[in-house]
Motif scaffolding. Sequence first.
Motif, short mmCIF file in Angstrom:
data_model
loop_
_atom_site.label_atom_id
_atom_site.label_comp_id
_atom_site.label_asym_id
_atom_site.label_seq_id
_atom_site.Cartn_x
_atom_site.Cartn_y
_atom_site.Cartn_z
N TRP A 67 0.70 -1.20 -0.01
CA TRP A 67 -0.01 0.15 0.13
C TRP A 67 0.91 1.16 0.03
O TRP A 67 0.31 2.31 -0.58
N ASP A 68 2.04 1.31 0.30
CA ASP A 68 3.05 2.19 0.20
C ASP A 68 3.28 2.45 -1.19
O ASP A 68 3.52 3.46 -1.70
N LEU A 69 3.60 1.19 -1.75
CA LEU A 69 4.02 1.49 -3.26
C LEU A 69 2.83 1.72 -4.18
O LEU A 69 2.89 2.72 -4.97
N ALA A 120 -3.38 -4.19 -7.86
CA ALA A 120 -3.66 -3.11 -6.56
C ALA A 120 -4.00 -1.58 -6.84
O ALA A 120 -4.71 -1.21 -6.13
N TYR A 121 -3.09 -1.21 -7.65
CA TYR A 121 -3.22 0.39 -8.03
C TYR A 121 -4.49 0.60 -8.57
O TYR A 121 -5.42 1.52 -8.28
N ALA A 122 -4.70 -0.19 -9.62
CA ALA A 122 -6.08 -0.02 -10.47
C ALA A 122 -7.19 -0.07 -9.49
O ALA A 122 -8.48 0.62 -9.84
N GLU A 123 -7.35 -1.32 -8.73
CA GLU A 123 -8.36 -1.28 -8.13
C GLU A 123 -8.53 -0.12 -6.88
O GLU A 123 -9.78 -0.04 -6.30
N THR A 124 -7.41 0.41 -6.44
CA THR A 124 -7.53 1.57 -5.61
C THR A 124 -7.87 2.69 -5.95
O THR A 124 -8.80 3.46 -5.45
#
Length: 328
Positions: free
Chosen positions: A92-94, A124-128
């Motif tokens: 989540w930091d990344l 993970a980025y796209a889902e966030t």
Amino acid sequence: MSVDKPERELYPDIEPYTTEHLKVSEIHHIYIEQCGNRSGKPVLYVHGGPGGGTTPRDRRFFDPEVYRIILFDQRGSGKSTPAAELEDNTTWDLVADMEKIRVHFNIDRWVVFGGSWGSTLSLAYAETHPDRVKALVLRGIYAIRRCERNWIYQDGASIIFPDKWEDFIKPIPKAERGEMINAYYRHLTSDNKESRLQAAKAWSTWEMVISRLLIDEEMLNRTNNDDWTLGFARLEWLVIPYFSHYAAHGGFFESDGQVLNEVDKIRHIPCTIVQGRYDVVCPPETAWLLHKKWPEAEFYMVPDAGHSNREPGTTARLVYASDKYKTL
């Protein structure tokens, strides 16, 4: 699903027009470079690992006349500082760093391109931040599930390469073989030079053996050179604790396979998935599960490829995908 192997080469070598270290926390500064068209369509390259880094070759998947190509080294990786720092270093930091890069460059939306661990992080980025992603290109799908972690370094790939597995476990005492990643970390960071060298050769050889459909004998022969092997091992000393850190925490996800389970958040985003049929590092089952959960995405199973993005069929599919999304 298509299984053909198109002919397609990488774009020519290119140099960055800017490089910088962006401060993303009190501890971490991440290395970022830009190349291609300064006013072009932004694309973010997300490298693998955890704990890998970018290379000049990574710039070449994209048309430099069209794309504003952005590469970054994740916290503790590559040219980012401090090297191998695991404090404040989670998935989540990344993800937050990727968003900081977007804001830093005043980008509204971009294409996100990631392979192996980079596919995990891209998902993970796209889902966030689904509203910030124009398209995804994903290769060698990895969800950092327990079964995937065990497959590579404990029980799985060993069945396909039993002869090479014997060489891999040889430097590790039988009593330590229940946790191979932790055992290798201890031996690679040992004060005993001979122990470090034996572990480095075995680890380097295993990595090379399982990464491609056909073993690159020229690269494999380099492990006979002690200086080269120790140089490679120095990189591995960074990657192994980094990988162990993420593996021990299940990728810092709330549930096993979270990125697969939350695909509904991003099914409206154009996506191309490229997977080597004989990928032993990230077995095709994970890519197939993603495909079933995301039938709208293009899915290509490259019939004569393993894990590496350097294999011709995989390279071609990735370049074709980046070419497709440059019209968005």
